[in-house]
Write a protein that holds these residues in place. Structure first.
Motif, PDB file in Angstrom:
ATOM      1  N   ASP A  31       0.824  -1.212   0.000  1.00  8.55           N
ATOM      2  CA  ASP A  31       0.000   0.000   0.000  1.00  8.55           C
ATOM      3  C   ASP A  31       0.856   1.261   0.000  1.00  8.55           C
ATOM      4  N   VAL A  32       1.930   1.259   0.777  1.00  4.13           N
ATOM      5  CA  VAL A  32       2.823   2.424   0.843  1.00  4.13           C
ATOM      6  C   VAL A  32       3.488   2.648  -0.508  1.00  4.13           C
ATOM      7  N   ASP A  35       0.934   4.082  -2.920  1.00  5.08           N
ATOM      8  CA  ASP A  35       0.659   5.476  -2.562  1.00  5.08           C
ATOM      9  C   ASP A  35       1.781   6.400  -3.022  1.00  5.08           C
ATOM     10  N   HIS A  36       3.029   5.973  -2.860  1.00  2.25           N
ATOM     11  CA  HIS A  36       4.147   6.821  -3.261  1.00  2.25           C
ATOM     12  C   HIS A  36       4.299   6.910  -4.769  1.00  2.25           C
ATOM     13  N   PHE A  38       1.690   7.002  -6.725  1.00  4.16           N
ATOM     14  CA  PHE A  38       0.627   7.966  -7.002  1.00  4.16           C
ATOM     15  C   PHE A  38       1.068   9.394  -6.661  1.00  4.16           C
ATOM     16  N   ILE A  39       1.664   9.568  -5.490  1.00  2.16           N
ATOM     17  CA  ILE A  39       2.127  10.890  -5.058  1.00  2.16           C
ATOM     18  C   ILE A  39       3.226  11.403  -5.985  1.00  2.16           C
TER      19      ILE A  39
END
Length: 98
Positions: A31-32, A35-36, A38-39
């Motif tokens: 998940d991390v 997310d990164h 995406f960011i």
């Protein structure tokens, strides 16, 4: 493959087993990472995952459309989309897929 299936595959991987990570920890790590990605895509406009692909934000122009009821011509706004460029390794693997 769905994200939940990816998490399970990572957890079943031999390298993850050697680290003795619990399934919950692997889920958090995946998940991390997602997310990164995406960011990074939003912040820099481009994310390159070596030997896999490159994701980039591309700007697309709006188009001319017509209202079917009134036959009035209108224009849509410009918008952004995500483009994907496969790596050489990925292209070679896709050619050998046949």
């Amino acid at each position: 493959m769905k994200l939940s299936e990816l998490k399970h595959e990572v957890w079943n991987d031999e390298r993850t087993r050697d680290l003795r990570l619990r399934k919950e920890e692997v889920k958090i790590l995946v998940d991390v990472i997602v997310d990164h990605i995406f960011i990074g895509l939003l912040k820099y406009g481009k994310v390159k995952l070596q030997s896999l692909f490159t994701l980039e934000i591309r700007k697309s122009k709006g188009r001319k459309i017509r209202n079917p009821q009134t036959k009035e011509h209108m224009y849509t706004d410009d918008y952004h989309r995500i483009g994907i460029v496969p790596s050489k390794k990925m292209k070679k693997a896709l050619k050998n897929l046949k």
